[in-house]
Design a protein around this motif. Structure first.
Motif, PDB file in Angstrom:
ATOM      1  N   UNK A 130       3.685   6.344  -2.530  1.00 17.99           N
ATOM      2  CA  UNK A 130       3.645   6.751  -1.117  1.00 17.99           C
ATOM      3  C   UNK A 130       2.207   7.004  -0.676  1.00 17.99           C
ATOM      4  N   UNK A 131       1.392   7.599  -1.554  1.00 16.26           N
ATOM      5  CA  UNK A 131      -0.019   7.835  -1.215  1.00 16.26           C
ATOM      6  C   UNK A 131      -0.777   6.520  -1.070  1.00 16.26           C
ATOM      7  N   UNK A 132      -0.440   5.540  -1.890  1.00 17.40           N
ATOM      8  CA  UNK A 132      -1.072   4.224  -1.774  1.00 17.40           C
ATOM      9  C   UNK A 132      -0.707   3.585  -0.430  1.00 17.40           C
ATOM     10  N   UNK A 133       0.563   3.671  -0.060  1.00 15.93           N
ATOM     11  CA  UNK A 133       1.005   3.126   1.232  1.00 15.93           C
ATOM     12  C   UNK A 133       0.317   3.859   2.383  1.00 15.93           C
ATOM     13  N   UNK A 134       0.249   5.184   2.294  1.00 18.75           N
ATOM     14  CA  UNK A 134      -0.438   5.963   3.341  1.00 18.75           C
ATOM     15  C   UNK A 134      -1.893   5.518   3.443  1.00 18.75           C
ATOM     16  N   UNK A 135      -2.549   5.320   2.309  1.00 15.97           N
ATOM     17  CA  UNK A 135      -3.933   4.855   2.314  1.00 15.97           C
ATOM     18  C   UNK A 135      -4.080   3.492   2.961  1.00 15.97           C
ATOM     19  N   UNK A 136      -3.152   2.594   2.671  1.00 14.89           N
ATOM     20  CA  UNK A 136      -3.179   1.251   3.267  1.00 14.89           C
ATOM     21  C   UNK A 136      -2.976   1.332   4.775  1.00 14.89           C
ATOM     22  N   UNK A 137      -1.999   2.137   5.204  1.00 14.59           N
ATOM     23  CA  UNK A 137      -1.739   2.286   6.636  1.00 14.59           C
ATOM     24  C   UNK A 137      -2.958   2.904   7.328  1.00 14.59           C
ATOM     25  N   UNK A 138      -3.587   3.887   6.691  1.00 16.56           N
ATOM     26  CA  UNK A 138      -4.792   4.497   7.265  1.00 16.56           C
ATOM     27  C   UNK A 138      -5.910   3.462   7.401  1.00 16.56           C
ATOM     28  N   UNK A 167       5.138  -1.082   7.026  1.00 16.97           N
ATOM     29  CA  UNK A 167       4.459  -0.263   6.013  1.00 16.97           C
ATOM     30  C   UNK A 167       4.674   1.239   6.235  1.00 16.97           C
ATOM     31  N   UNK A 168       4.665   1.676   7.494  1.00 18.17           N
ATOM     32  CA  UNK A 168       4.897   3.096   7.784  1.00 18.17           C
ATOM     33  C   UNK A 168       6.317   3.503   7.389  1.00 18.17           C
ATOM     34  N   UNK A 169       7.282   2.658   7.677  1.00 14.72           N
ATOM     35  CA  UNK A 169       8.675   2.960   7.310  1.00 14.72           C
ATOM     36  C   UNK A 169       8.847   3.016   5.791  1.00 14.72           C
ATOM     37  N   UNK A 170       8.165   2.143   5.084  1.00 19.27           N
ATOM     38  CA  UNK A 170       8.207   2.175   3.611  1.00 19.27           C
ATOM     39  C   UNK A 170       7.603   3.493   3.113  1.00 19.27           C
ATOM     40  N   UNK A 171       6.484   3.901   3.702  1.00 12.88           N
ATOM     41  CA  UNK A 171       5.865   5.171   3.335  1.00 12.88           C
ATOM     42  C   UNK A 171       6.791   6.346   3.595  1.00 12.88           C
TER      43      UNK A 171
END
Length: 124
Positions: free
Chosen positions: A6-14, A110-114
């Protein structure tokens, strides 16, 4: 492990939203013309200020997502992450409905996956 994903996804979205900030605030009349091909060439200059405003909002989303990654309290880290991912998801869904279906895949999904990963982590 789920929290790490989840942190990786958040980083990608950011990072995506930092790119959107740059594109809309600083490269609207240059690089953005190649990205937003559906917009007529003569509309970029007159919409420069509107795009910059939109880019600023994307920067706020990126800042919130980055903030969620550095919060020390585990519960608050999840709550803040869920809030900002929720904002991104809503914006992406709205963009897909009103502008381009591609926005769903690039921004909302990506946000929904996070969000899903954070919720799974919280309830496990």
């Amino acid at each position: 492990m789920i929290l790490l994903f989840s942190k990786i996804i958040i980083g990608i979205v950011a990072l995506l939203h930092i790119y959107f900030l740059w594109l809309e605030m600083f490269a609207w009349t240059t690089k953005a013309k190649k990205v937003f091909r559906t917009l007529k060439e003569d509309l970029f200059e007159p919409t420069k200020t509107l795009a910059a405003n939109q880019g600023l909002y994307n920067g706020f989303l990126a800042a919130g997502l980055i903030w969620s990654l550095i919060i020390q309290d585990d519960a608050w880290q999840i709550y803040v992450g869920l809030f900002f991912l929720g904002c991104v998801a809503v914006a992406g869904i709205y963009g897909a409905m009103t502008a381009s279906k591609k926005i769903f895949w690039v921004q909302a999904l990506p946000a929904l996956i996070g969000i899903l990963l954070l919720l799974v982590h919280q309830f496990l």
